[in-house]
Scaffold this motif. Sequence first.
Motif, PDB file in Angstrom:
ATOM      1  N   ALA A 120       0.415  -1.394  -0.138  1.00  0.00           N
ATOM      2  CA  ALA A 120      -0.206   0.224  -0.050  1.00  0.00           C
ATOM      3  C   ALA A 120       0.755   0.976   0.383  1.00  0.00           C
ATOM      4  CB  ALA A 120      -0.864  -0.168   1.040  1.00  0.00           C
ATOM      5  N   ASN A 121       2.039   1.505   0.598  1.00  0.00           N
ATOM      6  CA  ASN A 121       2.924   2.609   1.237  1.00  0.00           C
ATOM      7  C   ASN A 121       3.845   2.320  -0.088  1.00  0.00           C
ATOM      8  OD1 ASN A 121       2.484   3.036   3.390  1.00  0.00           O
ATOM      9  ND2 ASN A 121       4.214   1.910   4.349  1.00  0.00           N
ATOM     10  N   ILE A 122       3.830   1.526  -1.553  1.00  0.00           N
ATOM     11  CA  ILE A 122       4.611   1.712  -2.933  1.00  0.00           C
ATOM     12  C   ILE A 122       3.475   2.502  -3.779  1.00  0.00           C
ATOM     13  CG2 ILE A 122       4.986   0.654  -4.983  1.00  0.00           C
ATOM     14  CD1 ILE A 122       6.119  -1.309  -2.552  1.00  0.00           C
ATOM     15  N   VAL A 123       1.932   1.777  -4.109  1.00  0.00           N
ATOM     16  CA  VAL A 123       1.474   2.091  -4.304  1.00  0.00           C
ATOM     17  C   VAL A 123       0.510   4.249  -3.917  1.00  0.00           C
ATOM     18  CG1 VAL A 123      -1.406   2.396  -5.072  1.00  0.00           C
ATOM     19  CG2 VAL A 123      -0.250   0.024  -4.765  1.00  0.00           C
ATOM     20  N   GLU A 124       0.661   4.058  -2.838  1.00  0.00           N
ATOM     21  CA  GLU A 124       0.480   5.824  -2.174  1.00  0.00           C
ATOM     22  C   GLU A 124       1.610   6.514  -3.081  1.00  0.00           C
ATOM     23  OE1 GLU A 124      -0.198   7.738   1.822  1.00  0.00           O
ATOM     24  OE2 GLU A 124       0.260   5.456   1.829  1.00  0.00           O
ATOM     25  N   LEU A 125       2.720   5.676  -2.894  1.00  0.00           N
ATOM     26  CA  LEU A 125       4.081   6.843  -2.728  1.00  0.00           C
ATOM     27  C   LEU A 125       4.021   7.082  -4.757  1.00  0.00           C
ATOM     28  CD1 LEU A 125       6.490   7.950  -2.322  1.00  0.00           C
ATOM     29  CD2 LEU A 125       7.960   6.391  -2.569  1.00  0.00           C
ATOM     30  N   TYR A 126       3.425   5.794  -5.448  1.00  0.00           N
ATOM     31  CA  TYR A 126       3.345   6.530  -6.725  1.00  0.00           C
ATOM     32  C   TYR A 126       2.430   6.991  -7.284  1.00  0.00           C
ATOM     33  CZ  TYR A 126       6.669   2.811  -8.938  1.00  0.00           C
ATOM     34  OH  TYR A 126       7.691   2.346  -9.342  1.00  0.00           O
ATOM     35  N   GLY A 127       1.661   6.913  -6.309  1.00  0.00           N
ATOM     36  CA  GLY A 127       0.062   8.207  -6.537  1.00  0.00           C
ATOM     37  C   GLY A 127       0.013   9.773  -6.374  1.00  0.00           C
ATOM     38  N   GLU A 128       0.970   9.841  -5.117  1.00  0.00           N
ATOM     39  CA  GLU A 128       1.623  11.123  -4.928  1.00  0.00           C
ATOM     40  C   GLU A 128       3.036  11.666  -6.202  1.00  0.00           C
ATOM     41  OE1 GLU A 128       3.377  10.845  -1.625  1.00  0.00           O
ATOM     42  OE2 GLU A 128       2.401  10.736  -0.288  1.00  0.00           O
ATOM     43  N   TRP A 129       3.756  10.963  -6.821  1.00  0.00           N
ATOM     44  CA  TRP A 129       4.397  11.433  -7.613  1.00  0.00           C
ATOM     45  C   TRP A 129       3.502  11.543  -9.051  1.00  0.00           C
ATOM     46  CZ3 TRP A 129       8.622   7.325  -7.699  1.00  0.00           C
ATOM     47  CH2 TRP A 129       9.766   7.238  -5.888  1.00  0.00           C
ATOM     48  N   ALA A 130       2.563  10.697  -8.715  1.00  0.00           N
ATOM     49  CA  ALA A 130       1.899  11.208 -10.497  1.00  0.00           C
ATOM     50  C   ALA A 130       0.606  12.220 -10.127  1.00  0.00           C
ATOM     51  CB  ALA A 130       0.279  10.166 -10.741  1.00  0.00           C
ATOM     52  N   TRP A 131       0.510  12.628  -9.163  1.00  0.00           N
ATOM     53  CA  TRP A 131       0.232  13.837  -8.675  1.00  0.00           C
ATOM     54  C   TRP A 131       0.547  15.249  -8.969  1.00  0.00           C
ATOM     55  CZ3 TRP A 131      -4.926  15.856  -9.434  1.00  0.00           C
ATOM     56  CH2 TRP A 131      -5.045  16.930  -8.349  1.00  0.00           C
ATOM     57  N   GLN A 132       2.175  15.112  -8.300  1.00  0.00           N
ATOM     58  CA  GLN A 132       2.713  15.930  -8.388  1.00  0.00           C
ATOM     59  C   GLN A 132       3.157  16.362  -9.603  1.00  0.00           C
ATOM     60  OE1 GLN A 132       6.078  15.190  -6.166  1.00  0.00           O
ATOM     61  NE2 GLN A 132       5.003  15.013  -4.349  1.00  0.00           N
ATOM     62  N   ALA A 133       3.325  15.152 -11.265  1.00  0.00           N
ATOM     63  CA  ALA A 133       3.767  15.920 -11.914  1.00  0.00           C
ATOM     64  C   ALA A 133       2.429  16.034 -12.833  1.00  0.00           C
ATOM     65  CB  ALA A 133       3.834  14.230 -12.761  1.00  0.00           C
TER      66      ALA A 133
END
Length: 280
Positions: A120-133
Amino acid sequence: MNKKLFSLLFSALFLTACQQNLAPVKDQEPLLEGDHAPTQQVEEPKTIEAAADGKLEAKEKNKEKTISAFEKITLGLIERGEQALAARRLLTPEEDNANLYFQAALGRDPGNFEATQGIANIVELYGEWAWQAAQGRNYRQASRYLESARSVNSQDPLINEIDLRIQDLQQKRLDEARHAAQQQKKKTLAANDDQEQSKQQENVYFLPKELFSLSDDEVLELLQPIIDKVNEQRAPIAISWAKDKEARLLYQIINSRTPEFRLRAMIFHRTDYKIELQQD
């Protein structure tokens, strides 16, 4: 007194003396069953039983603390996964990444809390990066981050949530750009009451002057109606733009999407921010 009488008298006296010297020793008499000796009884310490109970309890605790070889391997995988996560090795390198370790731990122990939380932490981190991009208008990179998140756990609802947020953000920005273009067009038409020239505006496409602050995808979406019209009419275009470099870039974009013919164009250094299809 004759010798025989003397001997008898001596024997009697001797026996009497012996009986007087012998005192009864009651303590030396054997105890009958049921009798109790007057001596002090020594009790066994109660701490012996308590100590035995303590040892048993400690032994049980040691059993609980004992980790099997199977559990040690699982814990080792989780620890490596957490280290890789902290180092942001989420999916790479192939043989040493957080997802690899957490997935392996789940394969050995389905439902393991630490491994599930790691995923879940991996998915959350990718989600944060996607939103920032996406906030930086790099929608393609945002899409790649979301694809990576799906490869980790496609069932995580956070992925769809962030995807929808990005789509809403992109649509909002496009709507704002179109609105700005429409406002520009209205100003131009208001300054010209000539009916004939107003009619010619059908082949005129106004664009926001901040066009190149948008992402490549957004720019292309705003240019697509012009590209479609150019392909339909195969007409040359006139680009009115303040910056020559941006005007030439507009031509390159449109020309690259008219593969069946070479597009002809004229560039005017004006602040109209429009592209007009010319009639031959």
